[in-house]
Design a protein around this motif. Sequence first.
Motif, PDB file in Angstrom:
ATOM      1  N   GLY A 201       0.777  -1.239   0.000  1.00 53.27           N
ATOM      2  CA  GLY A 201       0.000   0.000   0.000  1.00 53.27           C
ATOM      3  C   GLY A 201       0.801   1.278   0.000  1.00 53.27           C
ATOM      4  O   GLY A 201       0.262   2.353   0.281  1.00 53.27           O
ATOM      5  N   GLY A 202       2.107   1.194  -0.320  1.00 54.40           N
ATOM      6  CA  GLY A 202       2.898   2.408  -0.443  1.00 54.40           C
ATOM      7  C   GLY A 202       3.630   2.830   0.811  1.00 54.40           C
ATOM      8  O   GLY A 202       4.023   3.994   0.942  1.00 54.40           O
ATOM      9  N   GLY A 203       3.852   1.895   1.737  1.00 55.12           N
ATOM     10  CA  GLY A 203       4.530   2.227   2.978  1.00 55.12           C
ATOM     11  C   GLY A 203       6.011   2.497   2.806  1.00 55.12           C
ATOM     12  O   GLY A 203       6.597   2.264   1.745  1.00 55.12           O
ATOM     13  N   LEU A 204       6.628   2.972   3.889  1.00 58.69           N
ATOM     14  CA  LEU A 204       8.060   3.260   3.868  1.00 58.69           C
ATOM     15  C   LEU A 204       8.851   1.955   3.849  1.00 58.69           C
ATOM     16  O   LEU A 204       8.453   0.953   4.449  1.00 58.69           O
ATOM     17  CB  LEU A 204       8.440   4.073   5.111  1.00 58.69           C
ATOM     18  CG  LEU A 204       9.489   5.172   4.906  1.00 58.69           C
ATOM     19  CD1 LEU A 204       8.993   6.202   3.910  1.00 58.69           C
ATOM     20  CD2 LEU A 204       9.835   5.839   6.233  1.00 58.69           C
ATOM     21  N   ILE A 205       9.987   1.977   3.154  1.00 60.75           N
ATOM     22  CA  ILE A 205      10.906   0.850   3.113  1.00 60.75           C
ATOM     23  C   ILE A 205      12.300   1.345   3.493  1.00 60.75           C
ATOM     24  O   ILE A 205      12.655   2.494   3.210  1.00 60.75           O
ATOM     25  CB  ILE A 205      10.937   0.157   1.734  1.00 60.75           C
ATOM     26  CG1 ILE A 205      11.294   1.162   0.627  1.00 60.75           C
ATOM     27  CG2 ILE A 205       9.598  -0.516   1.444  1.00 60.75           C
ATOM     28  CD1 ILE A 205      11.452   0.533  -0.758  1.00 60.75           C
ATOM     29  N   TYR A 206      13.069   0.481   4.141  1.00 62.83           N
ATOM     30  CA  TYR A 206      14.407   0.851   4.602  1.00 62.83           C
ATOM     31  C   TYR A 206      15.444  -0.068   3.978  1.00 62.83           C
ATOM     32  O   TYR A 206      15.233  -1.279   3.894  1.00 62.83           O
ATOM     33  CB  TYR A 206      14.486   0.738   6.129  1.00 62.83           C
ATOM     34  CG  TYR A 206      13.696   1.792   6.856  1.00 62.83           C
ATOM     35  CD1 TYR A 206      14.275   3.004   7.214  1.00 62.83           C
ATOM     36  CD2 TYR A 206      12.350   1.591   7.166  1.00 62.83           C
ATOM     37  CE1 TYR A 206      13.544   3.982   7.872  1.00 62.83           C
ATOM     38  CE2 TYR A 206      11.618   2.563   7.822  1.00 62.83           C
ATOM     39  CZ  TYR A 206      12.216   3.754   8.174  1.00 62.83           C
ATOM     40  OH  TYR A 206      11.492   4.728   8.805  1.00 62.83           O
ATOM     41  N   LEU A 207      16.564   0.512   3.574  1.00 60.68           N
ATOM     42  CA  LEU A 207      17.658  -0.284   3.042  1.00 60.68           C
ATOM     43  C   LEU A 207      18.397  -0.918   4.216  1.00 60.68           C
ATOM     44  O   LEU A 207      18.869  -0.226   5.114  1.00 60.68           O
ATOM     45  CB  LEU A 207      18.604   0.583   2.210  1.00 60.68           C
ATOM     46  CG  LEU A 207      19.618  -0.164   1.356  1.00 60.68           C
ATOM     47  CD1 LEU A 207      18.920  -0.973   0.257  1.00 60.68           C
ATOM     48  CD2 LEU A 207      20.634   0.788   0.743  1.00 60.68           C
ATOM     49  N   GLU A 208      18.471  -2.221   4.215  1.00 62.22           N
ATOM     50  CA  GLU A 208      19.046  -2.971   5.327  1.00 62.22           C
ATOM     51  C   GLU A 208      20.483  -2.531   5.619  1.00 62.22           C
ATOM     52  O   GLU A 208      21.299  -2.398   4.706  1.00 62.22           O
ATOM     53  CB  GLU A 208      19.012  -4.469   4.987  1.00 62.22           C
ATOM     54  CG  GLU A 208      19.347  -5.390   6.132  1.00 62.22           C
ATOM     55  CD  GLU A 208      19.153  -6.847   5.753  1.00 62.22           C
ATOM     56  OE1 GLU A 208      18.898  -7.661   6.660  1.00 62.22           O
ATOM     57  OE2 GLU A 208      19.236  -7.178   4.548  1.00 62.22           O
ATOM     58  N   ASP A 209      20.770  -2.309   6.908  1.00 67.43           N
ATOM     59  CA  ASP A 209      22.122  -1.944   7.364  1.00 67.43           C
ATOM     60  C   ASP A 209      22.692  -0.747   6.601  1.00 67.43           C
ATOM     61  O   ASP A 209      23.880  -0.714   6.273  1.00 67.43           O
ATOM     62  CB  ASP A 209      23.071  -3.140   7.212  1.00 67.43           C
ATOM     63  CG  ASP A 209      22.648  -4.340   8.047  1.00 67.43           C
ATOM     64  OD1 ASP A 209      22.081  -4.127   9.134  1.00 67.43           O
ATOM     65  OD2 ASP A 209      22.887  -5.481   7.613  1.00 67.43           O
ATOM     66  N   SER A 210      21.866   0.248   6.337  1.00 66.54           N
ATOM     67  CA  SER A 210      22.303   1.345   5.462  1.00 66.54           C
ATOM     68  C   SER A 210      22.693   2.615   6.194  1.00 66.54           C
ATOM     69  O   SER A 210      23.095   3.592   5.555  1.00 66.54           O
ATOM     70  CB  SER A 210      21.204   1.677   4.441  1.00 66.54           C
ATOM     71  OG  SER A 210      20.041   2.178   5.091  1.00 66.54           O
ATOM     72  N   ASP A 211      22.629   2.633   7.518  1.00 59.81           N
ATOM     73  CA  ASP A 211      23.086   3.820   8.237  1.00 59.81           C
ATOM     74  C   ASP A 211      24.552   4.100   7.910  1.00 59.81           C
ATOM     75  O   ASP A 211      24.942   5.241   7.644  1.00 59.81           O
ATOM     76  CB  ASP A 211      22.901   3.625   9.745  1.00 59.81           C
ATOM     77  CG  ASP A 211      23.398   4.818  10.546  1.00 59.81           C
ATOM     78  OD1 ASP A 211      22.991   5.946  10.239  1.00 59.81           O
ATOM     79  OD2 ASP A 211      24.196   4.609  11.479  1.00 59.81           O
ATOM     80  N   ALA A 212      25.359   3.043   7.880  1.00 55.77           N
ATOM     81  CA  ALA A 212      26.783   3.190   7.541  1.00 55.77           C
ATOM     82  C   ALA A 212      26.965   3.607   6.086  1.00 55.77           C
ATOM     83  O   ALA A 212      27.871   4.383   5.756  1.00 55.77           O
ATOM     84  CB  ALA A 212      27.520   1.884   7.801  1.00 55.77           C
ATOM     85  N   VAL A 213      26.092   3.115   5.207  1.00 55.20           N
ATOM     86  CA  VAL A 213      26.160   3.482   3.785  1.00 55.20           C
ATOM     87  C   VAL A 213      25.904   4.982   3.631  1.00 55.20           C
ATOM     88  O   VAL A 213      26.626   5.683   2.915  1.00 55.20           O
ATOM     89  CB  VAL A 213      25.135   2.675   2.955  1.00 55.20           C
ATOM     90  CG1 VAL A 213      25.167   3.118   1.489  1.00 55.20           C
ATOM     91  CG2 VAL A 213      25.415   1.182   3.054  1.00 55.20           C
ATOM     92  N   GLY A 214      24.875   5.481   4.311  1.00 56.73           N
ATOM     93  CA  GLY A 214      24.564   6.903   4.245  1.00 56.73           C
ATOM     94  C   GLY A 214      25.688   7.765   4.783  1.00 56.73           C
ATOM     95  O   GLY A 214      26.033   8.797   4.193  1.00 56.73           O
ATOM     96  N   GLN A 215      26.278   7.339   5.886  1.00 54.84           N
ATOM     97  CA  GLN A 215      27.385   8.103   6.454  1.00 54.84           C
ATOM     98  C   GLN A 215      28.584   8.136   5.509  1.00 54.84           C
ATOM     99  O   GLN A 215      29.254   9.161   5.381  1.00 54.84           O
ATOM    100  CB  GLN A 215      27.792   7.501   7.797  1.00 54.84           C
ATOM    101  CG  GLN A 215      26.757   7.686   8.895  1.00 54.84           C
ATOM    102  CD  GLN A 215      27.269   7.255  10.247  1.00 54.84           C
ATOM    103  OE1 GLN A 215      28.347   7.664  10.665  1.00 54.84           O
ATOM    104  NE2 GLN A 215      26.509   6.432  10.941  1.00 54.84           N
ATOM    105  N   LYS A 216      28.847   7.017   4.850  1.00 58.10           N
ATOM    106  CA  LYS A 216      29.974   6.960   3.913  1.00 58.10           C
ATOM    107  C   LYS A 216      29.713   7.836   2.694  1.00 58.10           C
ATOM    108  O   LYS A 216      30.618   8.553   2.224  1.00 58.10           O
ATOM    109  CB  LYS A 216      30.243   5.518   3.474  1.00 58.10           C
ATOM    110  CG  LYS A 216      31.523   5.383   2.623  1.00 58.10           C
ATOM    111  CD  LYS A 216      31.806   3.934   2.271  1.00 58.10           C
ATOM    112  CE  LYS A 216      33.164   3.797   1.576  1.00 58.10           C
ATOM    113  NZ  LYS A 216      33.291   4.625   0.374  1.00 58.10           N
TER     114      LYS A 216
END
Length: 324
Positions: A201-216
Motif C-alpha cells: 500500500g505504499g509504505g516506507l521501506i528501509y535499506l538494510e544496514d544502510s546507516d553506515a552506507v549513508g554516512q559513507k
Amino acid sequence: MVGVLHENITVNDGPLTSDNAALLRPSDPNLPLEELRQRYEQDGYLFLKQAIPREDVLDARRRYFDYLAPTGVLKEGSDPVQGIFNPIKSVDDYPGIGAGAADGNGRPGGASAAEFVDRAIEAHYKDWYVDKLCNHPALYALVARFTGWGQNTLTFKRTLLRNNTPGTRPIGVHYDQIFIRHGEPTSITAWVPIGDVKMNGGGLIYLEDSDAVGQKLEADFTAKAKQAGMSEEEARSAFNSNMTANAMLSDAPADFAKEHGHRWLVSAYEAGDVVLHKPHMIHASTVNNDPDNVIRLATDIRFCDSSKPYDKRWMNFYRFNDGV
C-alpha cells in the motif's frame, strides 16, 4: 522468505521480491529501554508497534479526509476515515505533497489540482494535526525517554504530511540528513502512518544496514568538496548537486539496492505504529498498489536535542519552495 512478501510490492524500477527484500523487525515499545536502544543502534531504525493510541491516529485521519472531501478525492458514499480514492477521478488531479516530483518541494499539479493541493498544504497547520498528532504526548514522551534528551527534546515544526493516491509516484531513495544539514546529525525521525497500510500500500521501506552506507556517502562527497577548495558552507551543500533534481540519491530503488549489495526491508503498518530512524538511514517508499484503492497517508515528525546545534529552518511550518 518465499511466500512472505506480497506479490505486488513494486518501486519505480520494478518489483521487490524475496530476492531483494525482507521484512522489517517489529519491536514492542514496552521492551527494556536498553534493548530498544540496542536494536536502534544495530538496525538504524526501530519499528514500534502501537506506540500511539490507535484511536487518536484514526481521528487525525478522519479529520484530514473530512477536510479534503470537498475536492472529490474520496469514493462517493465511503466513510472518510477509510480514505478510499474516487475511482472515477484522475490521480493527476490529486498529487502527493513532497512525493518526489521533479520540482522538489515546489507546488505539484496543475490548475485542476489547485483546490486539492491548497487543502493538502493547509492541513499542515490545523490543530487536529499539529496539536493532536505531531505533538501527541505519548510520542513526545517516548522520544524524550528513548533518546535520554528529557526536557531538551525539541519537536521540529516542519513536517511532511504526505498523501499518496494509488498508482502515483512514490518517494525516492534518500536519507534525512540531506535535508537537515544545517545542524549536527543528531536528529531522530518518527515516521507515523496515519491509518493502516497494507504490505503493497505504499509504505516506507528501509535499506538494510544502510546507516553506515549513508554516512559513507556523506563523508565521501564532503571530502571531495573540500579537496576542490570549497568552504565549509559550500561543502555542506555540495552533496545536493550530485543527486537527482529532487535531492534524492536515486529514483531507482531496486537498482540502488543491487548496486550497494543490500536488501530493502518492508512491512505492513497499522494506525498507532511508529518507526524511528537515524538521520543517515536510507529509505524510500513503494508504489501504492492497494487493491481497495486506499490512499496512503503518513507524516514525518522530527526531533532534536535542543542543547546542541540544530537546523533552525525546521522550526518553520512546511511551505512550498521553502528551500529546505
